[in-house]
Design an enzyme around this catalytic site. Structure first.
Site, mmCIF file in Angstrom:
data_model
loop_
_atom_site.group_PDB
_atom_site.id
_atom_site.type_symbol
_atom_site.label_atom_id
_atom_site.label_comp_id
_atom_site.label_asym_id
_atom_site.label_seq_id
_atom_site.Cartn_x
_atom_site.Cartn_y
_atom_site.Cartn_z
ATOM 1 C CB SER A 242 97.348 -113.299 13.631
ATOM 2 O OG SER A 242 96.001 -113.304 13.223
ATOM 3 C CE LYS B 100 94.954 -116.548 14.167
ATOM 4 N NZ LYS B 100 94.704 -116.771 15.607
ATOM 5 C CG LEU B 101 96.713 -117.034 5.575
ATOM 6 C CD1 LEU B 101 96.385 -117.529 4.160
ATOM 7 C CD2 LEU B 101 97.495 -115.728 5.511
ATOM 8 C CE LYS B 102 92.556 -113.336 13.102
ATOM 9 N NZ LYS B 102 91.853 -114.051 14.192
ATOM 10 C CG ASP C 261 91.208 -117.460 13.933
ATOM 11 O OD1 ASP C 261 90.072 -117.945 14.043
ATOM 12 O OD2 ASP C 261 91.737 -116.736 14.808
ATOM 13 C CD GLU D 172 92.551 -119.567 16.083
ATOM 14 O OE1 GLU D 172 93.534 -119.475 15.310
ATOM 15 O OE2 GLU D 172 92.399 -118.811 17.063
ATOM 16 C CG ASP E 206 90.380 -118.145 19.882
ATOM 17 O OD1 ASP E 206 90.275 -117.934 21.107
ATOM 18 O OD2 ASP E 206 90.741 -117.236 19.092
ATOM 19 C CE LYS F 122 93.027 -115.523 21.163
ATOM 20 N NZ LYS F 122 91.870 -115.099 20.349
ATOM 21 N N GLY G 80 96.733 -114.638 20.843
ATOM 22 C CA GLY G 80 97.088 -113.236 21.074
ATOM 23 C C GLY G 80 95.877 -112.351 20.868
HETATM 24 C C1 NPQ Z 1 92.109 -114.557 17.419
HETATM 25 N N1 NPQ Z 1 93.698 -112.659 17.565
HETATM 26 O O1 NPQ Z 1 92.950 -115.401 17.520
HETATM 27 C C2 NPQ Z 1 92.359 -113.101 17.757
HETATM 28 C C3 NPQ Z 1 91.317 -112.237 17.298
HETATM 29 C C4 NPQ Z 1 91.336 -110.788 17.607
HETATM 30 C C5 NPQ Z 1 95.937 -112.224 16.804
HETATM 31 O O2 NPQ Z 1 94.314 -113.193 15.475
HETATM 32 C C6 NPQ Z 1 90.822 -106.149 19.410
HETATM 33 C C7 NPQ Z 1 90.534 -107.014 20.434
HETATM 34 C C8 NPQ Z 1 91.188 -106.650 18.201
HETATM 35 C C9 NPQ Z 1 90.586 -108.369 20.236
HETATM 36 C C10 NPQ Z 1 91.621 -108.594 16.780
HETATM 37 C C11 NPQ Z 1 94.575 -112.746 16.539
HETATM 38 C C12 NPQ Z 1 91.257 -108.033 18.011
HETATM 39 C C13 NPQ Z 1 90.939 -108.900 19.031
HETATM 40 C C14 NPQ Z 1 91.657 -109.939 16.603
HETATM 41 C C15 NPQ Z 1 90.993 -110.268 18.821
HETATM 42 O O3 NPQ Z 1 90.991 -114.904 17.091
HETATM 43 MG MG MG Z 2 91.257 -117.039 16.996
#
Ligand code: NPQ
Ligand code: MG
Length: 376
Positions: free
Chosen positions: A136, A162-164, A190, A215, A240, A264, A292
């Protein structure tokens, strides 16, 4: 098992680089770690996925700590017999608070499996010895910094990027990364709820880039706008934040809001419910992948085991330890394989999660004194 104590550890771990999402920028992962001890000496560990502040979910570390100390731990410490299979019903009197419940169930499951000698993977139903890993990638200050970060992950072997994204950071970075990784590279995005129904026409522009999925574009309660988007675009929609149980997953799939599901365990109340989400999706022919939450090796180990179930047909956010941390909390940090296992992590095979907490780090990285809860 008869639980003798539940200990809450609060740690802060610096991230190797800031991680920016549509809901904020993290530079440190504050972690709530739980250790359970049972009569006869069995011990287990769990990691709470809640963040330091309630910006991804309504749950957050201090809130989880409070509900565990006040309601959940006393319920488990006040009975004669607790098993991983009994925890959910023993804690059902508390509404919601799934992340807080999940960490207790995971710790009990770890203790139980360490005692019986079985691994998380074997218990949950793993069918693979290695799992495909994605990564991610946070929102970047500029396209060129994004591309250099993505390049390091591609070189490291990750099988999916995966790009935010968020409004103002979507089509341009997606187009740039698609040209960087080529047409065969697996790519998804996402939004962490950053869009509204008014953005549907704009999100259709993403169809050009052959994404695996988009996502959670809209707020978690809004299933119907996800249905509308799914009807308007060819890119599969994946939920998600919205998926808090197997019942919700089944409903959202049935309504056409999601054709892929991010699982998750913390978000759905534990690994047992996560398996039920998996089973519901498999029954409906919906592919799943393991999400994650910037876990240390403790939570990561359990996620890698979950990701080895047969319905996990897409690479997960189960990245190597060094994606987030210079040093992991466990003796056996997760490192990507090589050769035929490039871009994969090995599913731990030892009892329980199969990993060992480095206890000296619990003290070195503590941000609060450990709290030991005992029987009344
Ligand atoms: C998601 N995770 O899929 C989450 C979002 C996320 C790996 O993109 C602290 C606690 C920091 C929870 C950062 C990934 C966080 C967090 C990102 C959840 O949406
Ligand atoms: Mg997500």
């Amino acid at each position: 098992m008869k639980l003798e104590s539940i200990t809450l550890h609060r740690l802060a771990m610096p991230l190797v680089r800031p991680f920016e999402t549509s809901f904020g920028r993290q530079t440190v992962r504050v972690v709530l770690l739980v250790r359970v001890r049972a009569a006869g000496g069995a011990e287990g560990w769990g990691e709470c996925v809640a963040g330091e502040s309630p910006v991804y979910s309504s749950e957050y570390v201090e809130g989880c700590d409070h509900v565990i100390r006040t309601y959940l731990a006393p319920a488990l410490l006040g009975v004669e017999e607790v098993t991983a299979e009994s925890v959910a019903s023993q804690l059902a009197f508390v509404v919601g608070h799934r992340m807080a419940k999940a960490v207790l169930e995971s710790a009990v499951l770890d203790a139980q499996l360490r005692q019986s000698g079985e691994s998380f993977g074997a218990y949950l139903g793993a069918v693979a010895g290695w799992v495909d890993c994605g990564v991610s990638v946070g929102i970047s200050p500029a396209i060129d910094t994004l591309l250099s970060e993505v390049s390091t992950y591609v070189e490291a072997g990750y099988r999916r990027i995966k790009l935010k994204i968020k409004p103002g950071w979507d089509v341009e970075p997606v187009a740039a990364v698609r040209s960087l990784i080529g047409p065969a590279g697996m790519l998804q995005v996402d939004a962490n709820t950053a869009y509204t129904a008014a953005d549907i026409d704009h999100l259709r522009l993403l169809d050009e880039y052959d994404l695996l999925l988009i996502e959670q574009p809209f707020v978690e309660e809004d299933i119907s706008t996800h249905v509308r988007l799914a009807q308007a675009i060819t890119t599969p929609v994946c939920l998600d934040e919205s998926i808090v149980s197997a019942v919700v997953a089944t409903d959202a799939i049935g309504r056409g809001a999601t054709s892929v599901v991010n699982i998750k365990a913390g978000r759905v109340g534990g690994y047992l419910e996560a398996v039920r989400v998996h089973d519901a999706c498999v029954a409906l022919d919906v592919p799943v992948w393991c999400g994650g939450m910037l876990e240390t090796g403790v939570g990561r180990a359990a996620n890698v085991a979950l990701a080895a179930l047969p319905g996990f047909t897409l690479p997960g956010d189960t990245s190597a330890s060094d994606r987030y941390f210079a040093e992991d909390l466990i003796e056996e940090p997760f490192v990507l394989g090589t050769g035929e296992h490039a871009g994969q992590l090995a599913v731990p095979t030892g009892p329980g999660t199969g990993v060992t907490v480095r206890e000296s780090l619990l003290r070195d990285w503590a941000v609060a004194p450990a709290v030991v809860l005992t029987r009344p």
